[in-house]
Scaffold this active site. Structure first.
Site, short mmCIF file in Angstrom:
data_model
loop_
_atom_site.label_atom_id
_atom_site.label_comp_id
_atom_site.label_asym_id
_atom_site.label_seq_id
_atom_site.Cartn_x
_atom_site.Cartn_y
_atom_site.Cartn_z
N ILE A 175 0.83 -1.20 0.00
CA ILE A 175 0.00 0.00 0.00
C ILE A 175 0.87 1.25 0.00
O ILE A 175 0.65 2.18 -0.80
CB ILE A 175 -0.97 0.00 1.19
CG1 ILE A 175 -1.95 -1.17 1.07
CG2 ILE A 175 -1.73 1.32 1.27
CD1 ILE A 175 -2.84 -1.37 2.28
N GLU A 284 -12.99 1.92 17.31
CA GLU A 284 -13.96 2.12 16.23
C GLU A 284 -15.26 1.41 16.59
O GLU A 284 -15.22 0.20 16.87
CB GLU A 284 -13.39 1.58 14.90
CG GLU A 284 -12.13 2.32 14.47
CD GLU A 284 -11.52 1.78 13.18
OE1 GLU A 284 -12.09 0.85 12.58
OE2 GLU A 284 -10.47 2.28 12.76
N HIS A 305 -13.23 4.37 8.31
CA HIS A 305 -12.49 3.16 7.95
C HIS A 305 -13.00 2.59 6.61
O HIS A 305 -13.51 1.47 6.54
CB HIS A 305 -12.59 2.10 9.04
CG HIS A 305 -11.44 1.13 9.00
ND1 HIS A 305 -10.97 0.48 10.11
CD2 HIS A 305 -10.65 0.70 7.97
CE1 HIS A 305 -9.96 -0.30 9.78
NE2 HIS A 305 -9.74 -0.19 8.49
#
Length: 580
Positions: A175, A284, A305
Site C-alpha cells: 500500500i 472504532e 475506515h
C-alpha cells in the site's frame, strides 16, 4: 484423504480433523464477506456456512467448535479466550490486511494458522489515501458543507497544491509503495522509510530512502502505512510531531493506534499540524474524548475506515482468502500465513527431511535426559547453505525440535496437541528456553560448533539442566533420510536412523562387554536390528548403539547398567518402524 487433515500434516501433528460427511472441511464465513468467498470454497468441495454480520464472543464459543476454518473481516474478534473452545479449528482467514482483531499469539499456541490477503485491497487503500490527501489540501469536505448550507465562500477555502510538495511515506509495503507511485503522478517528491526495503528497491519506486526522523523533518505531508501492534503504538506522538515541519500534514489510513490522539489534538490546536486526514482510529466507532475532538476538528478530514470499502476490493479479498485457505487445507500452498511463515517448508521435499531430523533429535534428546537431566534450556545450531539461506528454517527448526521433545518433557500434554506452530510457545510455558543459531552465530557467541562438522548440512541440539550439565546430539540428512551423526562428545560414530528403539550405553571396549548386553536383551526377547560401536582404543571406554525392535523396559535397562563394564544406559523410542 480429507483436505482439512493437510493443515494438521503441514504443522506436523496437532489437532484432530473434524469434517462433515461428503465434504472436505467445514468453513464459517462471517462479517458479510462477499458471496464469492463461499462459492470458491464450494467449488473446492468444502462445506460452507455464511453468517450475516459479525459473531459475538458467545456466538463464537457456541458455533466455532463445529468448524475447521473461519473467514472474518474486521467485525468479528477472535480473542485469546475463544481458541480453547475450538478444538477442531485449523485455520483463520482475514479477508483483508490487518489482523488486529485476531489474537495471533493465542492462535499459534493452539496450533491454528492465521492468514491474510496483503494484496487484495492495495489499490483501494492507496486510492483512498490519495483522495484523503487531496481533499485535505484543497479543503473539499469543508467547502462541501458550506455549499450545503447555502453559502458561497470561495475565498474561505484557498488550498495547497500537491505538485512540488514532499510526501513522506512511513512503511513501503504494497500500500505504501502504491501511494508513493500515485503521489509522483501529481508531481510530489517522495521520502520513504521501511526497514525491510533496500535503497535499490526504493529507488525503483522513485522513493528516496531515509530514516524515520529524516522523513518526519523533511516532509510537507506524512502518510502512515505500518502495521498496528505494540511496536508501532503511538508511533506519531508529541515527540515525533515536534520533529515535523511547522504546518505539516498527517494522513493515516493504516491503523488507529499509530497516532497519539491527544498529541495530534494539541498539535492541531496550536497550528503545528496544519491538517490531518484519518480513516482509522484507536477505537472504532470513535468514543474517547481526544479522538472525538480530533474527528470534530475543523482541519481534520475523517472517514469511517473506508480503506478497503470498494466493491472490487471486497470481491478480490474474498476470492483470495478462499483460494489461499483451500490451498492450505489441501497442503499445496501456504501464501499469506502471518503467524508461521515457515509452514510452507513442510511441503518442500528438500526441507521436510531436515524438519524430521530436527524433530527426531528433540525427541531423542528429551528421552536421553528423562531420567538424569531435567532440561531447562535447549540450543539448536544449524549449518549448511540449504538451511542458512532460508530464514524460515530458524523458526521451523525450533518448532520441530520442541515438537519432538515436549511429549517427554511435559506429561500434561498429549503428543497430538503439539505441532510446529505451538511447540515453542508450549516450551516457554514450561520455562524451557529455546535458542536457535546458525553455525556462524553460534561461533561468535563462543558455542562449540564442532558436532557434525564433517557434514555440509547438519543440525546439533544441546540440552542443559539448571546446573549446566549437558547432553548433545547431531543429525543430518543422508540419501534423503534423517540420520543421527553425533552423540555427546563421541565422534566418528556409525550413523543410525532414528527409528524403532535406540539403546545407547557406554562400555569398556574389551571382549564380552557387548555380548553381556545382548544376552540380557535376548533373555527379555528383545531383538537387535542393528548395532554400532564408537571406540577410542582397546580397553578404553566406548559408545555402543543398538537399534532394537521393542521398547526397552526400565527393569531391563537397570540390569544392563548393573554390568561391571557398562554405564550411562539410556534409550529413545520413535514412532517410525522402518528398515534400519
Amino acid at each position: 484423504m480429507a483436505a482439512a487433515s493437510a493443515v494438521a500434516r503441514a504443522a506436523r501433528g496437532g489437532r484432530g480433523v473434524h469434517t462433515s460427511a461428503g465434504s472436505l472441511a467445514r468453513i464459517l464465513c462471517a462479517d458479510n464477506v462477499s458471496p464469492v468467498c463461499a462459492q470458491v470454497f464450494k467449488d473446492r468441495g468444502h462445506h460452507v456456512v455464511e453468517w450475516a454480520g459479525g459473531l459475538s464472543p458467545a456466538d463464537l464459543k457456541a458455533e466455532l467448535p463445529k468448524y475447521d476454518g473461519i473467514v472474518v473481516r474486521s467485525s468479528t474478534n477472535l480473542t485469546e479466550d475463544i481458541f480453547p473452545h475450538c478444538p477442531n479449528l485449523k485455520i483463520v482467514g482475514r479477508a483483508g490486511v490487518g489482523v488486529d482483531n485476531i489474537d495471533r499469539s493465542a492462535a499459534t499456541r493452539h496450533g491454528v494458522i492465521v492468514m491474510n490477503t496483503p494484496g487484495g485491497n492495495t489499490r483501494a487503500a492507496a486510492e483512498l489515501t490519495i483522495s484523503l490527501l487531496a481533499s485535505m489540501l484543497r479543503q473539499v469536505p469543508a467547502a462541501h458543507i458550506s455549499m450545503r448550507e447555502g453559502k458561497w465562500e470561495r475565498k474561505a477555502f484557498t488550498g495547497t497544491e500537491m505538485n512540488g510538495k514532499v510526501l513522506g511515506v512511513i512503511g513501503l509495503g504494497s500500500i505504501g509503495g502504491a501511494v508513493a507511485r500515485y503521489a509522483q503522478a501529481f508531481g510530489m517528491k517522495v521520502l520513504g522509510f521501511d526497514p525491510k526495503t533496500s535503497a535499490e528497491d526504493a529507488a525503483a519506486m522513485g522513493v528516496t530512502l531515509a530514516t524515520v526522523d529524516e522523513v518526519l523533518a523533511g516532509s510537507d505531508v506524512v502518510s502512515l502505512h505500518v502495521p498496528g501492534g505494540p511496536a508501532t503504538k503511538n508511533m506519531i506522538d508529541a515527540g515525533a510531531i515536534a520533529k515535523m515541519r511547522d504546518g505539516a500534514y498527517i494522513v493515516n489510513a493504516a491503523r488507529g493506534n499509530i497516532v497519539d490522539m491527544s498529541a495530534l489534538r494539541a498539535a492541531l490546536d496550536s497550528g503545528k499540524i496544519a491538517g490531518a486526514a484519518l480513516d482509522v482510529y484507536p477505537e472504532e466507532p470513535v468514543t474517547s474524548e481526544d479522538a472525538r475532538a480530533v474527528v470534530d476538528h475543523p482541519r481534520v478530514v475523517p472517514t469511517p475506515h473506508l480503506g478497503a470499502s470498494t466493491e472490487e476490493a471486497q470481491v478480490q479479498v474474498a476470492k483470495e482468502i478462499a483460494e489461499q485457505m483451500s490451498d492450505a487445507l489441501a497442503g499445496t500452498r501456504f501464501e499469506g500465513v502471518v503467524n508461521a511463515p515457515f509452514v510452507g517448508l513442510t511441503r518442500d521435499p528438500a526441507a521436510l527431511p531436515f524438519l524430521e531430523c530436527a524433530e527426531a533429535l528433540g525427541s531423542m534428546l528429551a528421552q536421553m535426559a528423562a531420567d538424569s537431566l531435567p532440561l531447562s534450556r535447549i540450543e539448536v545450531v544449524f549449518r549448511g547453505r540449504t538451511m542458512q539461506g532460508d530464514a524460515r528454517y530458524r523458526d521451523g527448526l525450533a518448532g520441530a525440535v520442541m515438537k519432538g521433545a515436549l511429549p517427554h518433557l511435559r506429561p500434561d500434554l498429549s503428543a497430538g496437541s503439539i505441532n510446529l506452530l505451538n511447540a515453542p510457545h508450549l516450551a516457554a510455558e514450561a520455562s524451557i528456553d529455546v535458542k536457535v543459531r546458525s553455525t556462524d552465530e553460534a561461533r561468535r557467541a563462543g558455542v562449540d560448533v564442532s558436532a557434525g562438522d564433517e557434514y555440509m548440512n547438519a543440525i546439533s541440539v544441546r540440552g542443559f539442566d539448571a546446573a549446566g550439565r549437558m547432553h548433545q546430539l547431531a543429525g543430518s540428512v543422508i540419501d534423503g533420510k534423517p540420520r543421527i551423526i553425533g552423540v555427546d562428545e563421541w565422534r566418528g560414530i556409525r550413523t543410525f536412523r532414528p527409528v524403532r528403539t535406540v539403546l545407547l550405553l557406554n562400555n569398556i571396549d574389551r571382549p564380552g562387554a557387548v555380548a553381556d548386553v545382548t544376552a540380557i536383551l535376548a533373555e527379555a526377547r528383545i531383538n537387535v536390528a542393528a548395532m554400532g560401536v564408537a571406540r577410542q582404543a582397546p580397553g578404553q571406554p566406548a559408545l555402543c548403539m543398538l537399534t532394537v525392535d521393542e521398547r526397552v523396559p526400565r527393569t531391563v535397562r537397570a540390569r544392563i547398567e548393573a554390568l561391571d563394564q557398562v554405564s550411562a544406559v539410556r534409550s529413545a523410542t520413535f514412532d517410525k518402524f522402518e528398515t534400519v
